[in-house]
Each structure stands twice: as structure tokens, then as C-alpha cells.
Design an enzyme around this catalytic site. Structure first.
Site, PDB file in Angstrom:
ATOM      1  CG  ASN A 128      -0.546   6.105   4.325  1.00  0.00           C
ATOM      2  OD1 ASN A 128      -0.400   6.739   5.007  1.00  0.00           O
ATOM      3  ND2 ASN A 128      -0.103   6.590   3.611  1.00  0.00           N
ATOM      4  CB  SER A 129      -5.502   3.389   4.228  1.00  0.00           C
ATOM      5  OG  SER A 129      -6.958   3.225   4.455  1.00  0.00           O
ATOM      6  CG  HIS A 171      -4.379   5.557  10.795  1.00  0.00           C
ATOM      7  ND1 HIS A 171      -4.899   5.691   9.365  1.00  0.00           N
ATOM      8  CD2 HIS A 171      -3.339   5.779  10.417  1.00  0.00           C
ATOM      9  CE1 HIS A 171      -4.126   6.399   8.690  1.00  0.00           C
ATOM     10  NE2 HIS A 171      -3.465   5.882   9.082  1.00  0.00           N
ATOM     11  CB  CYS A 172      -3.530  -0.282   9.277  1.00  0.00           C
ATOM     12  SG  CYS A 172      -2.401  -1.066   9.879  1.00  0.00           S
ATOM     13  CB  ILE A 173       0.832   2.099  10.707  1.00  0.00           C
ATOM     14  CG1 ILE A 173       1.735   1.554  11.585  1.00  0.00           C
ATOM     15  CG2 ILE A 173       0.389   3.790  11.721  1.00  0.00           C
ATOM     16  CD1 ILE A 173       2.917   1.466  12.568  1.00  0.00           C
TER      17      ILE A 173
END
Length: 397
Positions: free
Chosen positions: A253-254, A248-250
Site C-alpha cells: 500500500n505504498s 506503486h506496490c499494492i
């Protein structure tokens, strides 16, 4: 241990007591605070009368207070850092520490936030704005170079939008479609068996073996209560299962999964190349008599004018951001080369089944790797999961 409280949550961890839906406003531990309860209360309020577009409604619903520091404090801090080089050292050192602290805080609460996406986009457009208003009037940059930087910014935004379209969610119909395809293969096998009756019993036995092997690789998600294919994982932040979940890549945001992993890698590559090229143009304009490698460390007379000092400070800020994303890009390239996802690497470390290679940049599991070339061919040609038709502009945030 304190480290266990600060580290990001591992994939497929057991649910916390506050994630249950039975008592929405109640909490029996310290993993939620007052602002989360207030946000839930705001979202549950009945909407006001009047027509409202779905895009505007989604933006208002997902608007966060945490976006305000990225939009207001960043330009102020950069201008304060441009006043003196000591202020620049203090502020540019404190900014990454604050960002890392907020990163661990959001991961501990397992919540989605627009802060990092807002910070990344605002930093990109703010640096481009300063490049056009401060560096271009100096006359040291040609029109071709400006077009190259502009093209890089546009391609970064386009690839980011494509990445945000969806990571490839696992649905309940996916397992049914797999079973139907096996049944169709069984029907064709029986058709051939009627022509070659001698081999019909062997074909049926082979089909049953294949069906059992495929079903054994699928696993049941304890949270979503659905069957998921191999290498899929449940994201605690998004609350759904993703096919070939990487992480999950901050910053977007996805999740990064089977459907958007290639576009995510393209976004990182274009951004890093554009940023490095823009930083080189800025340093060449501010310090024409210095080498690019030494101009970032020593540029005499750069603090004589406020505009030059601001551009030099922004070049340092861009270098810090680019360095972090360059590290992420290198890790992604190495993981693809060894055919391992970030989730699989974390699970291998937790189960002590992986080996660290290349100074700890990659965790080798040896489970799916088939060689460097074959791994890249599999990554570049893997089937793109169909995105839901509802994933329109309202889901891009």
C-alpha cells in the site's frame, strides 16, 4: 477497446474530471461509485469530543470495509477447501481470480486500499499459526527449524516496516537545495579563479553549462506543480511525486522509490525464502515418503484427517502466493540488472522505445544501463532519501 479500460493506469496520465477539488462531492463520469462518496463524507465529519491518540485515529480513519473479507473469509475458505480435494481445486482457483479482479478494480479507480496489505500480513501470520499449532506437535520439526521459520517471519515484518517508512517524496525544497549546491560550487570556482585569474572566464562558462544541463534534466510535474529530478515520477494512487519511482506496490500500500527500493527487495527475498522453507517443512511432515516436488501434487492419505488436510491446503495456498511474489522478485532483479524501473519500462512500451528480453520479463531501454556490475553497485549505493520526521507509526498503514 475493453483492454484499455481494464489495464492499470500509465504513469503521468492526464487527470480525470473527478480528481478535481472544485466539486468534491460531484462527479461527471462513471469512475466513482457510492461507497467512495460515502467514505469521503465520513472522513469530512467533525471528530467527536474526547482525547484520542494519533495512531488510533489514523487506524480508524484508514479502516476499510474491504479488509473484512481478508480477515474473515480466508480462514473459512481454507477450511472448506480442506474438506475435499475438488473443493480445494475450485476455491484455490477462484481466489487468485478474485484477487486479480480486485486489483484491476482498485487500479482503475486509482485509489489506495489496505486489502492487499491486510491479506498478505494475515496470510503470513495465519500460516505461521497453523505451522506452530498443527505441524510442530507432530514431532517432525526440530527446534532449530522452528527458530529459522520464526526468524524469517520477524525479519519479513521488520523489513516491511522499514519499507513503509517512505519511498522518497519529491519536495519543492529539493530543487532549491540543488540550485544552492550549484551556487556553492560556483562560489568555490570563483575563489579558485581569483587565484588563477587566467582560467576564471573558462570556469564561469563551464559552470553555466553545467547548470543549464542539470536544469534541462529536471522536469515540472503538471499535477504537483514542482520541479522533480530525473527518473522521478508522479504516482496517481498516492498523489505525489517520488524520486526514482519504480511502481506503486499494492501489497505494501505504498510506492517503491529511491528511499525504500532496497528494503522492498529485501522484504521480497526474505518472504520468499521463508515461505519456501516453511512449505518444504510442512510437506516433509505430511508426506515423509514423497519427494518435495511430487508431494504437493500427490500425497496419499492426506485427507484422512482434517488437520492434515487443512495443512496441505494451506501449503497449496502458500505456494500460489509465493509463486506470484517469486515472479515479482525475478522481475525486480532483472530490472535492477538492466538499470530500468518499472515505470520506465511502461513508458518505453507505450512509446515503443524499449525491447523485450528474456521472454518478456524485462524491458530494456538502454538509457541508464552501464553494465551488470555497475548497475548493481549504483543500486546498492544510491543515496537514501531522508524520510520526513512525521513518517511515524501513523504512516505505516
Amino acid at each position: 477497446m475493453k483492454w484499455e479500460k481494464l489495464k492499470p493506469p500509465e504513469p503521468d496520465d492526464p487527470m480525470c474530471c473527478c480528481e478535481c477539488d472544485y466539486d468534491q462531492y460531484g462527479c461527471c463520469c462513471d469512475c466513482e461509485d457510492l461507497d467512495e462518496a460515502f467514505n469521503r463524507w465520513l472522513k469530512d465529519r467533525p471528530p467527536k469530543g474526547g482525547s484520542q491518540s494519533p495512531v488510533l485515529g489514523a487506524m480508524i480513519d484508514k479502516l476499510e470495509i474491504s479488509m473484512i473479507p481478508a480477515l474473515v473469509l480466508l480462514p473459512v475458505l481454507l477450511r472448506v477447501a480442506a474438506l475435499h480435494y475438488l473443493l480445494g481445486i475450485i476455491i484455490l482457483t477462484a481466489l487468485p481470480i478474485l484477487v486479480l479482479w480486485y486489483y484491476y478494480a482498485t487500479h482503475k479507480k486509482k485509489r489506495r486500499t489496505l486489502f492487499f496489505l491486510t491479506l498478505a500480513l494475515f496470510s503470513l501470520f495465519h500460516m505461521y499459526y497453523l505451522f506452530i499449532t498443527e505441524i510442530l506437535p507432530r514431532g517432525d520439526v526440530s527446534q532449530l527449524q522452528v527458530c529459522a521459520v520464526t526468524t524469517g517471519v520477524i525479519l519479513t515484518v521488520i523489513s516491511l516496516i522499514h519499507t513503509k517508512r517512505g519511498a522518497g517524496l519529491v519536495t519543492s525544497s529539493l530543487y532549491k537545495a540543488q540550485s544552492q549546491s550549484l551556487e556553492a560550487n560556483k562560489g568555490s570556482a570563483h575563489l579558485k579563479g581569483s587565484i588563477q585569474s587566467a582560467a576564471s572566464s573558462g570556469t564561469s562558462a563551464e559552470f553555466q553549462t553545467t547548470k543549464a544541463a542539470v536544469a534541462a534534466k529536471w522536469s515540472n510535474c503538471p499535477v504537483c506543480k514542482i520541479m522533480r529530478p530525473p527518473r522521478a515520477g508522479h504516482c496517481r494512487t498516492c498523489g505525489s511525486c517520488v524520486q526514482r519511482l519504480d511502481h506503486h506496490c499494492i501489497w505494501i500500500n505504498s510506492c517503491v522509490g529511491q528511499a525504500n527500493h532496497r528494503s522492498f527487495l529485501l522484504t521480497l527475498s526474505v518472504f520468499v525464502l521463508t515461505s519456501l522453507y516453511g512449505i518444504s517443512l510442512v510437506l516433509s511432515s505430511l508426506c515423509p515418503h514423497q519427494y518435495l516436488m511430487t508431494a504437493l501434487l500427490y500425497c496419499p492419505g492426506v485427507y484422512s484427517q482434517s488437520s492434515m488436510a487443512l495443512c496441505f491446503t494451506c501449503a497449496w495456498y502458500s505456494s500460489i502466493v509465493t509463486g506470484g511474489l517469486l515472479h515479482l522478485l525475478v522481475v525486480q532483479v532483472l530490472n535492477i540488472s538492466f538499470n530500468v524501473t518499472e515505470r520506465e519500462a511502461q513508458l518505453a512500451l507505450r512509446n515503443k522505445t524499449g525491447q523485450r528480453r528474456l521472454w518478456g520479463l524485462v524491458i530494456v531501454t538502454g538509457e541508464h544501463s552501464r553494465g551488470f556490475c555497475h548497475n548493481w553497485v549504483e543500486f546498492l549505493t544510491m543515496a537514501d532519501v531522508s524520510v520526513s520526521p512525521r513518517s511515524s507509526l501513523t504512516d505505516l498503514v
